[in-house]
Design a protein around this motif. Structure first.
Motif, PDB file in Angstrom:
ATOM      1  N   THR A   1       0.825  -1.203   0.000  1.00 29.70           N
ATOM      2  CA  THR A   1       0.000   0.000   0.000  1.00 29.70           C
ATOM      3  C   THR A   1       0.866   1.262   0.000  1.00 29.70           C
ATOM      4  OG1 THR A   1      -1.788  -1.145   1.160  1.00 29.70           O
ATOM      5  CG2 THR A   1      -1.774   1.251   1.278  1.00 29.70           C
TER       6      THR A   1
ATOM      7  N   ASP B   1       2.658   1.620  -3.367  1.00 28.77           N
ATOM      8  CA  ASP B   1       1.750   2.121  -4.398  1.00 28.77           C
ATOM      9  C   ASP B   1       1.551   3.629  -4.272  1.00 28.77           C
ATOM     10  OD1 ASP B   1       1.446  -0.410  -5.432  1.00 28.77           O
ATOM     11  OD2 ASP B   1      -0.527  -0.757  -4.541  1.00 28.77           O
TER      12      ASP B   1
ATOM     13  N   THR C   1      -6.181   5.375   0.694  1.00 26.82           N
ATOM     14  CA  THR C   1      -6.227   3.952   0.380  1.00 26.82           C
ATOM     15  C   THR C   1      -6.863   3.256   1.575  1.00 26.82           C
ATOM     16  OG1 THR C   1      -3.966   3.659   1.225  1.00 26.82           O
ATOM     17  CG2 THR C   1      -4.225   4.007  -1.125  1.00 26.82           C
ATOM     18  N   HIS C   2      -7.940   2.529   1.310  1.00 29.03           N
ATOM     19  CA  HIS C   2      -8.796   2.007   2.368  1.00 29.03           C
ATOM     20  C   HIS C   2      -8.705   0.489   2.451  1.00 29.03           C
ATOM     21  CE1 HIS C   2     -13.037   0.845   3.791  1.00 29.03           C
ATOM     22  NE2 HIS C   2     -12.363   1.255   4.845  1.00 29.03           N
TER      23      HIS C   2
ATOM     24  N   CYS D   1      -5.286  -2.725  -0.170  1.00 28.86           N
ATOM     25  CA  CYS D   1      -6.143  -1.561   0.051  1.00 28.86           C
ATOM     26  C   CYS D   1      -6.666  -1.060  -1.299  1.00 28.86           C
ATOM     27  CB  CYS D   1      -5.372  -0.444   0.741  1.00 28.86           C
ATOM     28  SG  CYS D   1      -4.935  -0.790   2.461  1.00 28.86           S
ATOM     29  N   SER D   2      -7.857  -0.494  -1.277  1.00 26.26           N
ATOM     30  CA  SER D   2      -8.429   0.091  -2.490  1.00 26.26           C
ATOM     31  C   SER D   2      -8.322   1.610  -2.424  1.00 26.26           C
ATOM     32  CB  SER D   2      -9.895  -0.325  -2.648  1.00 26.26           C
ATOM     33  OG  SER D   2     -10.643   0.059  -1.505  1.00 26.26           O
TER      34      SER D   2
END
Length: 343
Positions: free
Chosen positions: A165, A168, A293-294, A327-328
């Motif tokens: 994460t 990214d 980012t969740h 994470c999205s």
């Protein structure tokens, strides 16, 4: 309040028959089971989880524990609790959040399981070295980590892929042309205590920066808006002030954005900011809306509870369960191209 004896009298059966109907330990005819259910409904009887499990020597209760140091729990942790509660309830279990002092946490958890108070343990906020894990492993008792130790081989765990994460987030800033990218992490106390996300977030940033030939600039920060505001004034001075920043500390992010406004810096025109391992709620609270980012906390909690129950039922082995969750990205308005140098 109705008791099991009341149900037995109302249904004209033995107390042991009611117990068998609840636990499923012995077969009960369909007609008798229906009569017991009607009696329970008419008396508004709520079967106690401990009583329901007596015949099978099961409490039908899972314990969830956290370390006692201040982790400044964010929304994701509460989502994990909510998901674990739902996952446990789906299988007829209850979830008990169990506070324990760190010094004796391992021994107390072992005692809880051996005494039958709980059937297994969900460990949240796991350290890279965790005495709770060591004690439960040594006693060969069932547990699942929401997080992971430095070497989780053979141990059941589900964790956020923090390193990926952060990488990214750094990579996206790099793609936008940023070459001075800072990282604002968790409180220094957490990293010193070996709290997994704090350690992995910092290490992940260092790898992400050095692999792109960037000069690392990482700062630990207390989990308060005031600390984030102060940090903004410390970082954004001089010719090497960052043009991009990855924040893995929700409360500090609020103060950081306020501190940038104090200094006359615009987001994202002057500085781009991304919240790592954060939540959409944080983005909705900031101006401009923070890109975050969740991690799917509720899914993580539900999956961990289901895995522990499968291990308890001998349907899975701890070594079978090891999962890293990505994470999205939740888009905001806080990311933009790196500003052009002033001539």
């Amino acid at each position: 309040m109705a008791t099991m004896h009341d149900v037995a009298r109302h249904a004209h059966v033995a107390v042991s028959t009611v117990s068998y109907a609840l636990s499923g330990n012995r077969p009960v005819s369909r007609e008798t089971a229906a009569r017991i259910r009607r009696a329970m409904e008419e008396l508004d009887y709520q079967p106690n989880a401990m009583a329901r499990g007596l015949a099978s020597r099961s409490s039908h209760t899972l314990a969830m524990t956290f370390p006692s140091f201040d982790t400044a729990m964010g929304e994701t942790v509460f989502e994990i609790i909510r998901g674990a509660q739902k996952g446990a309830a789906d299988e007829g279990y209850r979830l008990a959040v169990w506070p324990l002092e760190d010094d004796n946490a391992g021994d107390e958890l072992v005692a809880l399981v051996r005494q039958g108070t709980v059937d297994g343990v969900l460990l949240v906020e796991v350290g890279v070295v965790d005495r709770r894990v060591e004690a439960l492993s040594a006693a060969d008792l069932p547990f699942v980590m929401v997080g992971r130790t430095a070497d989780p081989t053979g141990l059941a765990h589900i964790d956020i892929d923090v390193e990926r994460t952060v990488d990214d987030a750094v990579g996206e800033l790099y793609r936008l042309g940023h070459r001075h990218i800072a990282f604002v992490g968790r409180p220094e106390l957490q990293e010193a205590a070996g709290y997994g996300p704090a350690v992995r977030g910092h290490e992940g940033y260092l790898r992400a920066a050095t692999s792109r030939h960037l000069t690392p600039l990482a700062r630990a920060c207390e989990a308060t808006p005031e600390a984030g505001r102060r940090l903004a004034h410390e970082l954004w001075v001089g010719s090497q002030a960052p043009t991009g920043v990855v924040v893995m500390n929700d409360l500090a992010a609020l103060g950081l954005l306020a501190g940038l406004r104090d200094m006359g810096l615009e987001v994202p025109d002057d500085v781009s900011v991304v919240g790592a391992v954060s939540s959409p709620t944080l983005g909705a609270m900031t101006v401009p809306a923070l890109t975050t980012t969740h991690a799917p906390g509720e899914q993580i909690g539900r999956t961990a509870a289901a895995a522990l129950i499968a291990i308890l039922g001998k349907q899975a082995d701890p070594s079978d369960f090891h999962e890293l969750v990505a994470c999205s990205v939740v888009e905001g308005q806080s990311l933009g191209p790196a500003p052009s140098p002033v001539p």
